[in-house]
Write a protein that holds these residues in place. Sequence first.
Motif, PDB file in Angstrom:
ATOM      1  N   SER A  17       0.841  -1.200   0.000  1.00  0.00           N
ATOM      2  CA  SER A  17       0.000   0.000   0.000  1.00  0.00           C
ATOM      3  C   SER A  17       0.877   1.252   0.000  1.00  0.00           C
ATOM      4  N   VAL A  18       0.259   2.363  -0.443  1.00  0.00           N
ATOM      5  CA  VAL A  18       0.907   3.673  -0.424  1.00  0.00           C
ATOM      6  C   VAL A  18      -0.097   4.648   0.165  1.00  0.00           C
ATOM      7  N   THR A  19       0.329   5.410   1.181  1.00  0.00           N
ATOM      8  CA  THR A  19      -0.546   6.328   1.890  1.00  0.00           C
ATOM      9  C   THR A  19       0.114   7.700   2.001  1.00  0.00           C
ATOM     10  N   VAL A  20      -0.669   8.770   1.805  1.00  0.00           N
ATOM     11  CA  VAL A  20      -0.182  10.126   2.012  1.00  0.00           C
ATOM     12  C   VAL A  20      -0.360  10.445   3.491  1.00  0.00           C
ATOM     13  N   LEU A  21       0.707  10.870   4.160  1.00  0.00           N
ATOM     14  CA  LEU A  21       0.659  11.226   5.579  1.00  0.00           C
ATOM     15  C   LEU A  21       0.599  12.744   5.733  1.00  0.00           C
ATOM     16  N   GLY A  22       0.367  13.217   6.949  1.00  0.00           N
ATOM     17  CA  GLY A  22       0.348  14.641   7.234  1.00  0.00           C
ATOM     18  C   GLY A  22      -1.015  15.289   7.040  1.00  0.00           C
ATOM     19  N   LEU A  23      -2.037  14.494   6.810  1.00  0.00           N
ATOM     20  CA  LEU A  23      -3.398  14.999   6.653  1.00  0.00           C
ATOM     21  C   LEU A  23      -4.196  14.677   7.908  1.00  0.00           C
ATOM     22  N   LYS A  24      -5.362  15.271   8.059  1.00  0.00           N
ATOM     23  CA  LYS A  24      -6.222  14.925   9.198  1.00  0.00           C
ATOM     24  C   LYS A  24      -6.531  13.439   9.178  1.00  0.00           C
ATOM     25  N   GLU A  25      -6.793  12.915   7.984  1.00  0.00           N
ATOM     26  CA  GLU A  25      -7.001  11.479   7.793  1.00  0.00           C
ATOM     27  C   GLU A  25      -6.105  11.036   6.649  1.00  0.00           C
ATOM     28  N   PRO A  26      -5.232  10.046   6.875  1.00  0.00           N
ATOM     29  CA  PRO A  26      -4.350   9.578   5.795  1.00  0.00           C
ATOM     30  C   PRO A  26      -5.159   9.156   4.564  1.00  0.00           C
ATOM     31  N   ALA A  27      -4.623   9.446   3.384  1.00  0.00           N
ATOM     32  CA  ALA A  27      -5.304   9.121   2.126  1.00  0.00           C
ATOM     33  C   ALA A  27      -4.544   8.036   1.376  1.00  0.00           C
ATOM     34  N   SER A  28      -5.265   7.030   0.919  1.00  0.00           N
ATOM     35  CA  SER A  28      -4.651   5.961   0.130  1.00  0.00           C
ATOM     36  C   SER A  28      -4.408   6.444  -1.294  1.00  0.00           C
ATOM     37  N   CYS A  29      -3.317   5.960  -1.883  1.00  0.00           N
ATOM     38  CA  CYS A  29      -2.967   6.294  -3.259  1.00  0.00           C
ATOM     39  C   CYS A  29      -3.072   5.055  -4.124  1.00  0.00           C
ATOM     40  N   SER A  30      -3.445   5.245  -5.365  1.00  0.00           N
ATOM     41  CA  SER A  30      -3.380   4.126  -6.291  1.00  0.00           C
ATOM     42  C   SER A  30      -1.944   4.060  -6.805  1.00  0.00           C
ATOM     43  N   PHE A  31      -1.492   2.855  -7.137  1.00  0.00           N
ATOM     44  CA  PHE A  31      -0.107   2.689  -7.567  1.00  0.00           C
ATOM     45  C   PHE A  31       0.026   1.479  -8.473  1.00  0.00           C
ATOM     46  N   THR A  32       1.102   1.468  -9.240  1.00  0.00           N
ATOM     47  CA  THR A  32       1.463   0.335 -10.078  1.00  0.00           C
ATOM     48  C   THR A  32       2.949   0.099  -9.903  1.00  0.00           C
ATOM     49  N   GLN A  33       3.320  -1.125  -9.578  1.00  0.00           N
ATOM     50  CA  GLN A  33       4.728  -1.471  -9.408  1.00  0.00           C
ATOM     51  C   GLN A  33       5.168  -2.328 -10.594  1.00  0.00           C
ATOM     52  N   THR A  34       6.195  -1.877 -11.290  1.00  0.00           N
ATOM     53  CA  THR A  34       6.763  -2.639 -12.398  1.00  0.00           C
ATOM     54  C   THR A  34       8.164  -3.088 -12.002  1.00  0.00           C
ATOM     55  N   ASN A  35       8.840  -3.790 -12.877  1.00  0.00           N
ATOM     56  CA  ASN A  35      10.225  -4.177 -12.589  1.00  0.00           C
ATOM     57  C   ASN A  35      11.126  -2.959 -12.452  1.00  0.00           C
ATOM     58  N   GLU A  36      10.819  -1.888 -13.179  1.00  0.00           N
ATOM     59  CA  GLU A  36      11.681  -0.716 -13.210  1.00  0.00           C
ATOM     60  C   GLU A  36      11.346   0.368 -12.190  1.00  0.00           C
TER      61      GLU A  36
END
Length: 61
Positions: A17-36
Motif C-alpha cells: 500500500s501507499v498512503t499520504v501522511l500529514g493529513l487529518k485522515e491519511p489518504a490511500s494512493c493508487s499505484f502500479t509497481q513494475t520491474n523498473e
Amino acid sequence: MQLKKLGLADTKSVVKSVTVLGLKEPASCSFTQTNEQLLITIPHKTRTPSDIAQVLKVELE
C-alpha cells in the motif's frame, strides 16, 4: 510520481500500500509497481496541505 528505486528489480519486494501522511485522515494512493519503478497517483484532494512536499508511507509485503 515515479520512484525508480522501488521497482521489483531493485526491492525484490511487492508494495502492499501507499498512503499520504500529514493529513487529518491519511489518504490511500493508487499505484502500479513494475520491474523498473513504482508509479504513484496522489489524489488531488491531498494537495491542499503543501504543494511543496508530500510525505508518503510505502508498505511492503
